[in-house]
Motif scaffolding. Sequence first.
Motif, PDB file in Angstrom:
ATOM      1  N   GLU A   1    -110.882   1.726 -38.744  1.00 41.28           N
ATOM      2  CA  GLU A   1    -110.081   0.585 -38.260  1.00 41.28           C
ATOM      3  C   GLU A   1    -110.874  -0.225 -37.221  1.00 41.28           C
ATOM      4  N   ARG A   2    -111.561   0.528 -36.349  1.00 36.87           N
ATOM      5  CA  ARG A   2    -112.471  -0.075 -35.385  1.00 36.87           C
ATOM      6  C   ARG A   2    -113.755   0.747 -35.427  1.00 36.87           C
ATOM      7  N   ARG A   3    -114.915   0.064 -35.613  1.00 39.79           N
ATOM      8  CA  ARG A   3    -116.190   0.807 -35.666  1.00 39.79           C
ATOM      9  C   ARG A   3    -116.749   0.821 -34.253  1.00 39.79           C
TER      10      ARG A   3
ATOM     11  N   PHE B   1    -109.624   4.570 -17.261  1.00 39.99           N
ATOM     12  CA  PHE B   1    -110.121   3.675 -18.308  1.00 39.99           C
ATOM     13  C   PHE B   1    -110.961   4.370 -19.380  1.00 39.99           C
ATOM     14  N   PHE B   2    -110.800   3.835 -20.577  1.00 44.80           N
ATOM     15  CA  PHE B   2    -111.548   4.191 -21.777  1.00 44.80           C
ATOM     16  C   PHE B   2    -112.517   3.048 -22.045  1.00 44.80           C
ATOM     17  N   GLY B   3    -113.682   3.349 -22.625  1.00 47.08           N
ATOM     18  CA  GLY B   3    -114.602   2.269 -22.981  1.00 47.08           C
ATOM     19  C   GLY B   3    -115.340   2.579 -24.261  1.00 47.08           C
ATOM     20  N   ASP B   4    -115.625   1.557 -25.035  1.00 46.19           N
ATOM     21  CA  ASP B   4    -116.416   1.758 -26.253  1.00 46.19           C
ATOM     22  C   ASP B   4    -117.251   0.528 -26.535  1.00 46.19           C
ATOM     23  N   VAL B   5    -118.305   0.745 -27.341  1.00 43.02           N
ATOM     24  CA  VAL B   5    -119.104  -0.366 -27.839  1.00 43.02           C
ATOM     25  C   VAL B   5    -118.774  -0.523 -29.312  1.00 43.02           C
ATOM     26  N   GLN B   6    -118.556  -1.755 -29.734  1.00 43.62           N
ATOM     27  CA  GLN B   6    -118.021  -2.022 -31.065  1.00 43.62           C
ATOM     28  C   GLN B   6    -118.957  -2.932 -31.867  1.00 43.62           C
ATOM     29  N   LEU B   7    -119.067  -2.632 -33.181  1.00 42.15           N
ATOM     30  CA  LEU B   7    -119.887  -3.454 -34.084  1.00 42.15           C
ATOM     31  C   LEU B   7    -119.040  -4.084 -35.178  1.00 42.15           C
TER      32      LEU B   7
ATOM     33  N   SER C   1    -105.849  -6.460 -38.073  1.00 39.25           N
ATOM     34  CA  SER C   1    -104.929  -6.730 -36.961  1.00 39.25           C
ATOM     35  C   SER C   1    -104.134  -5.495 -36.581  1.00 39.25           C
ATOM     36  N   HIS C   2    -104.010  -5.275 -35.310  1.00 40.46           N
ATOM     37  CA  HIS C   2    -103.094  -4.257 -34.799  1.00 40.46           C
ATOM     38  C   HIS C   2    -102.723  -4.626 -33.358  1.00 40.46           C
ATOM     39  N   ARG C   3    -101.837  -3.832 -32.789  1.00 33.97           N
ATOM     40  CA  ARG C   3    -101.474  -4.085 -31.387  1.00 33.97           C
ATOM     41  C   ARG C   3    -101.199  -2.758 -30.684  1.00 33.97           C
ATOM     42  N   HIS C   4    -101.224  -2.795 -29.368  1.00 31.39           N
ATOM     43  CA  HIS C   4    -100.992  -1.580 -28.580  1.00 31.39           C
ATOM     44  C   HIS C   4    -100.504  -1.968 -27.195  1.00 31.39           C
ATOM     45  N   THR C   5     -99.868  -1.005 -26.545  1.00 31.19           N
ATOM     46  CA  THR C   5     -99.346  -1.272 -25.197  1.00 31.19           C
ATOM     47  C   THR C   5    -100.459  -1.325 -24.155  1.00 31.19           C
TER      48      THR C   5
ATOM     49  N   ALA D   1    -110.072  -5.426 -22.186  1.00 33.25           N
ATOM     50  CA  ALA D   1    -110.988  -6.485 -21.745  1.00 33.25           C
ATOM     51  C   ALA D   1    -112.265  -6.294 -22.556  1.00 33.25           C
ATOM     52  N   ARG D   2    -112.812  -7.383 -23.091  1.00 35.71           N
ATOM     53  CA  ARG D   2    -113.985  -7.263 -23.971  1.00 35.71           C
ATOM     54  C   ARG D   2    -115.126  -8.143 -23.469  1.00 35.71           C
ATOM     55  N   PHE D   3    -116.334  -7.607 -23.550  1.00 37.61           N
ATOM     56  CA  PHE D   3    -117.531  -8.270 -23.027  1.00 37.61           C
ATOM     57  C   PHE D   3    -118.544  -8.363 -24.159  1.00 37.61           C
TER      58      PHE D   3
ATOM     59  N   TRP E   1    -100.772  -8.780 -30.938  1.00 32.41           N
ATOM     60  CA  TRP E   1    -101.517  -8.571 -32.192  1.00 32.41           C
ATOM     61  C   TRP E   1    -102.908  -9.155 -32.026  1.00 32.41           C
ATOM     62  N   HIS E   2    -103.922  -8.438 -32.533  1.00 29.44           N
ATOM     63  CA  HIS E   2    -105.287  -8.976 -32.436  1.00 29.44           C
ATOM     64  C   HIS E   2    -106.156  -8.460 -33.559  1.00 29.44           C
ATOM     65  N   ASP E   3    -107.062  -9.304 -33.996  1.00 30.75           N
ATOM     66  CA  ASP E   3    -108.122  -8.885 -34.912  1.00 30.75           C
ATOM     67  C   ASP E   3    -109.426  -9.525 -34.451  1.00 30.75           C
ATOM     68  N   HIS E   4    -110.526  -8.941 -34.952  1.00 32.87           N
ATOM     69  CA  HIS E   4    -111.840  -9.479 -34.588  1.00 32.87           C
ATOM     70  C   HIS E   4    -112.613  -9.729 -35.877  1.00 32.87           C
ATOM     71  N   GLY E   5    -113.475 -10.730 -35.854  1.00 30.98           N
ATOM     72  CA  GLY E   5    -114.274 -10.990 -37.042  1.00 30.98           C
ATOM     73  C   GLY E   5    -115.609 -11.585 -36.669  1.00 30.98           C
TER      74      GLY E   5
ATOM     75  N   ASP F   1    -107.094   0.613 -20.861  1.00 27.92           N
ATOM     76  CA  ASP F   1    -106.471   1.504 -19.873  1.00 27.92           C
ATOM     77  C   ASP F   1    -105.775   2.695 -20.548  1.00 27.92           C
ATOM     78  N   ILE F   2    -106.425   3.242 -21.580  1.00 33.07           N
ATOM     79  CA  ILE F   2    -105.794   4.300 -22.382  1.00 33.07           C
ATOM     80  C   ILE F   2    -105.500   5.578 -21.584  1.00 33.07           C
ATOM     81  N   PRO F   3    -106.479   6.131 -20.816  1.00 31.26           N
ATOM     82  CA  PRO F   3    -106.155   7.377 -20.099  1.00 31.26           C
ATOM     83  C   PRO F   3    -104.940   7.214 -19.175  1.00 31.26           C
TER      84      PRO F   3
ATOM     85  N   VAL G   1     -98.982   3.312 -26.898  1.00 29.45           N
ATOM     86  CA  VAL G   1     -98.448   3.248 -28.264  1.00 29.45           C
ATOM     87  C   VAL G   1     -99.243   2.224 -29.074  1.00 29.45           C
ATOM     88  N   TRP G   2     -99.507   2.563 -30.357  1.00 29.66           N
ATOM     89  CA  TRP G   2    -100.234   1.662 -31.262  1.00 29.66           C
ATOM     90  C   TRP G   2     -99.327   1.210 -32.394  1.00 29.66           C
ATOM     91  N   ASP G   3     -99.616   0.088 -32.960  1.00 35.06           N
ATOM     92  CA  ASP G   3     -98.888  -0.400 -34.133  1.00 35.06           C
ATOM     93  C   ASP G   3     -99.926  -0.945 -35.109  1.00 35.06           C
TER      94      ASP G   3
HETATM   95  C1  1HN Z   1    -108.834  -1.319 -29.979  1.00 39.95           C
HETATM   96  O1  1HN Z   1    -107.698  -1.980 -30.181  1.00 39.95           O
HETATM   97  C2  1HN Z   1    -110.026  -1.954 -30.168  1.00 39.95           C
HETATM   98  O2  1HN Z   1    -109.028  -3.951 -30.860  1.00 39.95           O
HETATM   99  C3  1HN Z   1    -111.198  -1.282 -29.918  1.00 39.95           C
HETATM  100  O3  1HN Z   1    -111.141  -3.817 -30.864  1.00 39.95           O
HETATM  101  C4  1HN Z   1    -111.205   0.014 -29.503  1.00 39.95           C
HETATM  102  C5  1HN Z   1    -110.016   1.992 -28.938  1.00 39.95           C
HETATM  103  C6  1HN Z   1    -108.842   2.655 -28.798  1.00 39.95           C
HETATM  104  C7  1HN Z   1    -107.658   2.001 -28.993  1.00 39.95           C
HETATM  105  C8  1HN Z   1    -107.619   0.688 -29.374  1.00 39.95           C
HETATM  106  C9  1HN Z   1    -110.054  -3.343 -30.666  1.00 39.95           C
HETATM  107  C10 1HN Z   1    -110.010   0.671 -29.334  1.00 39.95           C
HETATM  108  C11 1HN Z   1    -108.803   0.010 -29.552  1.00 39.95           C
END
Ligand code: 1HN
Length: 394
Positions: free
Chosen positions: A87-89, A108-114, A123-127, A131-133, A164-168, A182-184, A193-195
């Motif tokens: 769903e998210r790489r 806080f949780f953090g990830d790098v996305q491709l 598209s999905h949403r969550h509570t 913030a994305r850089f 709701w959000h998607d990325h492309g 702010d997941i933790p 919560v996720w949808d």
């Molecule tokens: C999420 O919504 C995104 O929308 C990325 O790009 C990482 C990690 C955990 C939960 C939601 C995104 C995520 C996430």
Amino acid sequence: MMDNVIKMAPSESELSKHQQNYAQRVHDSDMIEGWWWDSTEFRPRPDQPVEPSGPAVPHVWNWSTVGPLIHESGEVVGLGQGPGEAERRVLVLRNPGLSPQYAMTNTFFGDVQLIEPGEVAPSHRHTTTAARFVFEGMGGWTSVEGERVDLQPGDIVMNPQWAWHDHGNDGDDNFVFFDVLDIPLLTHLGTAVWDFDYVQVTGDKANKKQPLTRPNNQCMSLFDSSGIVPRFVSSSRTDQSPLLGYRYTTVRSTLDKMRDEKGSPNDGIIVEFNNPESGISIAPTMSMCAQLLRPGEKTLSHRHNWSTIYIAIDGRGSTVVDDTTLEWEKNDIFVVPSWRWHKHSNRSNETDAVLYSVSDLPIIEKIGLRREQQQNESGDIKDTGWTPNCPVWE
Ligand code: 1HN
């Protein structure tokens, strides 16, 4: 924490028969004795630290390691909701002191996305707030509640709660960015919560991309003139900032305008991204800042009881956190946990260094427990004390 509490009981052989029997009955009843069995004088219990403390450690994730791995992730996993797809790489950054939790700091949780050229992350949403850089890619975008924000390196985009959000990626090169959520914190509060069911919006299982209902980048034409806000639109959600995106060019020119000021002794020329309508933090749980460290600039040390994630956007420097020196350069990510002495320096005498940062300060302020200590040149310490929310220096 639980491990520490359990250690308060010595080995069984040191206890009398009655004490052993008593402890057993307490444990069998879902309780634990709240005293030291071997106590000879007053000693705070491990769950009652006399200084703010926690397991998170200072740490840096260097782009020289993260960059190649995130680009390679496109070869090993697809993007979507089918077999072999995610769903998210994302590569999740784990603080070594908090592992196996998926967490960079307490909150806080953090990830790098491709996102590869032509791809869309459904598209999905969550509570949780995100913030994305943006690190790389000239054709990346994020759509939030029907508005698309086009993104380039150094830009920031916010994702408010339950939006709701998607990325492309419409470009020819990989779109790579860093997410902070702010997941933790929300998980701990039982409110994360996720949808994933976007079909309820489009009515079409194959379409996970948002229909656009507003002009692209509209929030920036409406709300990015500092202190000048439109009176012909009103936000539907007063608790969330109406300004979703920030251009690096705008951030840089703002910092440049201030570059001859003295700045903060601890952070150089530092600015906060605020909700342009209310003036408060950009999100209920997140404060976001940008800071300019001028060539050769070295700051004085301070510590505070909020945790900070930093993203190096330009230049190279180092941040000394207690006894640990974190060296950073462009696209490196690092963490300063709460209540750790830290100071920054720009390692170049010719070029600027720019850091973005995200902290959980608004949460700490909301509970009235903001505390900070600053060290001056001669090492003397100024302390706000535990007064409700500084700055009221004692
Ligand atoms: C999420 O919504 C995104 O929308 C990325 O790009 C990482 C990690 C955990 C939960 C939601 C995104 C995520 C996430």
